[in-house]
Design a protein around this motif. Structure first.
Motif, PDB file in Angstrom:
ATOM      1  N   PHE A  67       0.836  -1.153  -0.019  1.00  0.00           N
ATOM      2  CA  PHE A  67       0.094   0.006  -0.029  1.00  0.00           C
ATOM      3  C   PHE A  67       0.887   1.309  -0.021  1.00  0.00           C
ATOM      4  N   LEU A  68       1.852   1.231   0.762  1.00  0.00           N
ATOM      5  CA  LEU A  68       2.946   2.332   0.789  1.00  0.00           C
ATOM      6  C   LEU A  68       3.492   2.681  -0.426  1.00  0.00           C
ATOM      7  N   ARG A  69       3.638   1.515  -1.324  1.00  0.00           N
ATOM      8  CA  ARG A  69       4.506   1.568  -2.504  1.00  0.00           C
ATOM      9  C   ARG A  69       3.408   2.190  -3.559  1.00  0.00           C
ATOM     10  N   THR A  70       2.256   1.580  -3.372  1.00  0.00           N
ATOM     11  CA  THR A  70       1.155   2.360  -4.433  1.00  0.00           C
ATOM     12  C   THR A  70       0.670   3.811  -3.980  1.00  0.00           C
ATOM     13  N   VAL A  71       0.831   4.120  -2.944  1.00  0.00           N
ATOM     14  CA  VAL A  71       0.659   5.603  -2.694  1.00  0.00           C
ATOM     15  C   VAL A  71       2.046   6.382  -3.163  1.00  0.00           C
ATOM     16  N   ARG A  72       3.066   6.048  -2.941  1.00  0.00           N
ATOM     17  CA  ARG A  72       4.099   6.775  -3.194  1.00  0.00           C
ATOM     18  C   ARG A  72       4.426   6.830  -4.754  1.00  0.00           C
ATOM     19  N   SER A  73       3.643   5.795  -5.542  1.00  0.00           N
ATOM     20  CA  SER A  73       3.968   5.671  -6.846  1.00  0.00           C
ATOM     21  C   SER A  73       2.797   6.553  -7.734  1.00  0.00           C
ATOM     22  N   SER A  74       1.633   7.131  -6.638  1.00  0.00           N
ATOM     23  CA  SER A  74       0.696   7.631  -7.393  1.00  0.00           C
ATOM     24  C   SER A  74       1.176   9.198  -7.563  1.00  0.00           C
ATOM     25  N   GLU A  75       1.033  10.127  -8.491  1.00  0.00           N
ATOM     26  CA  GLU A  75       1.162  11.518  -8.761  1.00  0.00           C
ATOM     27  C   GLU A  75       0.215  11.942  -7.575  1.00  0.00           C
ATOM     28  N   GLU A  76      -1.032  11.501  -7.524  1.00  0.00           N
ATOM     29  CA  GLU A  76      -1.960  12.273  -6.662  1.00  0.00           C
ATOM     30  C   GLU A  76      -1.791  12.315  -5.288  1.00  0.00           C
ATOM     31  N   PHE A  77      -1.106  11.155  -4.771  1.00  0.00           N
ATOM     32  CA  PHE A  77      -1.079  10.697  -3.319  1.00  0.00           C
ATOM     33  C   PHE A  77       0.220  10.616  -2.746  1.00  0.00           C
ATOM     34  N   TYR A  78       1.434  10.659  -3.653  1.00  0.00           N
ATOM     35  CA  TYR A  78       2.624  10.528  -3.311  1.00  0.00           C
ATOM     36  C   TYR A  78       3.202  11.238  -2.144  1.00  0.00           C
ATOM     37  N   ASP A  79       2.473  12.368  -1.843  1.00  0.00           N
ATOM     38  CA  ASP A  79       3.043  13.285  -0.594  1.00  0.00           C
ATOM     39  C   ASP A  79       2.383  13.200   0.572  1.00  0.00           C
ATOM     40  N   ILE A  80       1.248  12.134   0.657  1.00  0.00           N
ATOM     41  CA  ILE A  80       0.644  12.163   1.833  1.00  0.00           C
ATOM     42  C   ILE A  80       1.518  11.449   2.774  1.00  0.00           C
ATOM     43  N   PRO A  81       1.772  11.771   4.093  1.00  0.00           N
ATOM     44  CA  PRO A  81       2.349  11.382   5.024  1.00  0.00           C
ATOM     45  C   PRO A  81       1.926  10.071   5.659  1.00  0.00           C
ATOM     46  N   PHE A  82       2.881   9.147   5.692  1.00  0.00           N
ATOM     47  CA  PHE A  82       2.322   7.747   5.918  1.00  0.00           C
ATOM     48  C   PHE A  82       3.349   7.110   7.095  1.00  0.00           C
ATOM     49  N   ILE A  83       2.537   6.649   7.859  1.00  0.00           N
ATOM     50  CA  ILE A  83       3.162   6.189   9.267  1.00  0.00           C
ATOM     51  C   ILE A  83       2.870   4.685   9.216  1.00  0.00           C
ATOM     52  N   MET A  84       4.087   3.808   9.348  1.00  0.00           N
ATOM     53  CA  MET A  84       3.846   2.374   9.432  1.00  0.00           C
ATOM     54  C   MET A  84       3.579   2.106  11.020  1.00  0.00           C
ATOM     55  N   VAL A  85       2.889   1.495  11.623  1.00  0.00           N
ATOM     56  CA  VAL A  85       2.653   1.121  12.657  1.00  0.00           C
ATOM     57  C   VAL A  85       2.409  -0.558  12.653  1.00  0.00           C
ATOM     58  N   THR A  86       3.483  -1.192  13.348  1.00  0.00           N
ATOM     59  CA  THR A  86       3.479  -2.736  13.094  1.00  0.00           C
ATOM     60  C   THR A  86       4.369  -3.606  14.150  1.00  0.00           C
ATOM     61  N   ALA A  87       4.056  -4.686  14.088  1.00  0.00           N
ATOM     62  CA  ALA A  87       4.938  -5.555  15.012  1.00  0.00           C
ATOM     63  C   ALA A  87       6.093  -6.047  14.372  1.00  0.00           C
ATOM     64  N   GLU A  88       6.450  -5.652  13.222  1.00  0.00           N
ATOM     65  CA  GLU A  88       7.700  -5.840  12.545  1.00  0.00           C
ATOM     66  C   GLU A  88       8.562  -5.057  12.491  1.00  0.00           C
ATOM     67  N   GLY A  89       9.588  -5.452  13.952  1.00  0.00           N
ATOM     68  CA  GLY A  89      10.545  -4.673  14.086  1.00  0.00           C
ATOM     69  C   GLY A  89      12.017  -4.927  13.602  1.00  0.00           C
ATOM     70  N   LEU A  90      12.054  -6.000  12.724  1.00  0.00           N
ATOM     71  CA  LEU A  90      13.210  -6.149  12.164  1.00  0.00           C
ATOM     72  C   LEU A  90      13.847  -5.091  11.440  1.00  0.00           C
ATOM     73  N   LYS A  91      15.090  -5.050  11.581  1.00  0.00           N
ATOM     74  CA  LYS A  91      15.742  -3.934  10.867  1.00  0.00           C
ATOM     75  C   LYS A  91      15.672  -3.886   9.454  1.00  0.00           C
ATOM     76  N   GLU A  92      15.684  -5.208   8.612  1.00  0.00           N
ATOM     77  CA  GLU A  92      15.471  -5.107   7.116  1.00  0.00           C
ATOM     78  C   GLU A  92      13.883  -4.590   6.867  1.00  0.00           C
ATOM     79  N   ASN A  93      13.066  -4.797   7.780  1.00  0.00           N
ATOM     80  CA  ASN A  93      11.761  -4.307   7.648  1.00  0.00           C
ATOM     81  C   ASN A  93      11.792  -2.774   7.565  1.00  0.00           C
ATOM     82  N   VAL A  94      12.352  -2.302   8.601  1.00  0.00           N
ATOM     83  CA  VAL A  94      12.449  -0.737   9.019  1.00  0.00           C
ATOM     84  C   VAL A  94      12.982  -0.188   7.487  1.00  0.00           C
ATOM     85  N   VAL A  95      14.452  -0.921   7.251  1.00  0.00           N
ATOM     86  CA  VAL A  95      14.992  -0.174   5.809  1.00  0.00           C
ATOM     87  C   VAL A  95      14.142  -0.241   4.629  1.00  0.00           C
TER      88      VAL A  95
END
Length: 125
Positions: A67-95
């Motif tokens: 969903f984040l990638r879809t938003v960021r690839s859209s000309e209309e919505f790419y600049d909406i601030p996007f916060i990920m709230v998740t149990a996925e705390g692995l460094k590679e997920n954050v990166v």
């Protein structure tokens, strides 16, 4: 801080949406939209102006990172601030989320103060 902002909360777990909604209400945000996965959230973006997205990572149909990638690839919505709230705390997920253009990343469990700080930071960018 403009408390009239419209916030979209995306999580497949209704209890987590309720928790986030409660925190947002405590922070005096009144217009909160909810979606249970990225596909539903994407459809909502087509119909509603949104000032901030708060999304889980692991969801059916369309994950939070997709969903984040879809938003960021859209000309209309790419600049909406996007916060990920998740149990996925692995460094590679954050990166991966940072590389995809996330505005903030919060690992569950979290406090209202943490969410507020990430929101303030996301709105100031």
């Amino acid at each position: 801080m403009n408390k009239d902002k419209i916030i979209l909360v995306v999580d497949d777990f209704s209890t987590m949406r309720k928790i986030i909604r409660g925190i947002l209400k405590e922070l005096k945000y009144n217009t909160i939209l909810e979606a249970d996965d990225g596909t539903t959230a994407w459809e909502m973006l087509q119909k509603h102006r949104v000032d901030l997205i708060i999304s889980d990572w692991n969801m059916p149909a369309m994950s939070g990172i997709k969903f984040l990638r879809t938003v960021r690839s859209s000309e209309e919505f790419y600049d909406i601030p996007f916060i990920m709230v998740t149990a996925e705390g692995l460094k590679e997920n954050v990166v991966e989320a940072i590389q995809a253009g996330v505005s903030g990343y919060i690992v569950k469990p979290f406090t209202a103060a943490t969410l507020e700080a990430k929101m303030d930071d996301a709105f100031s960018k």
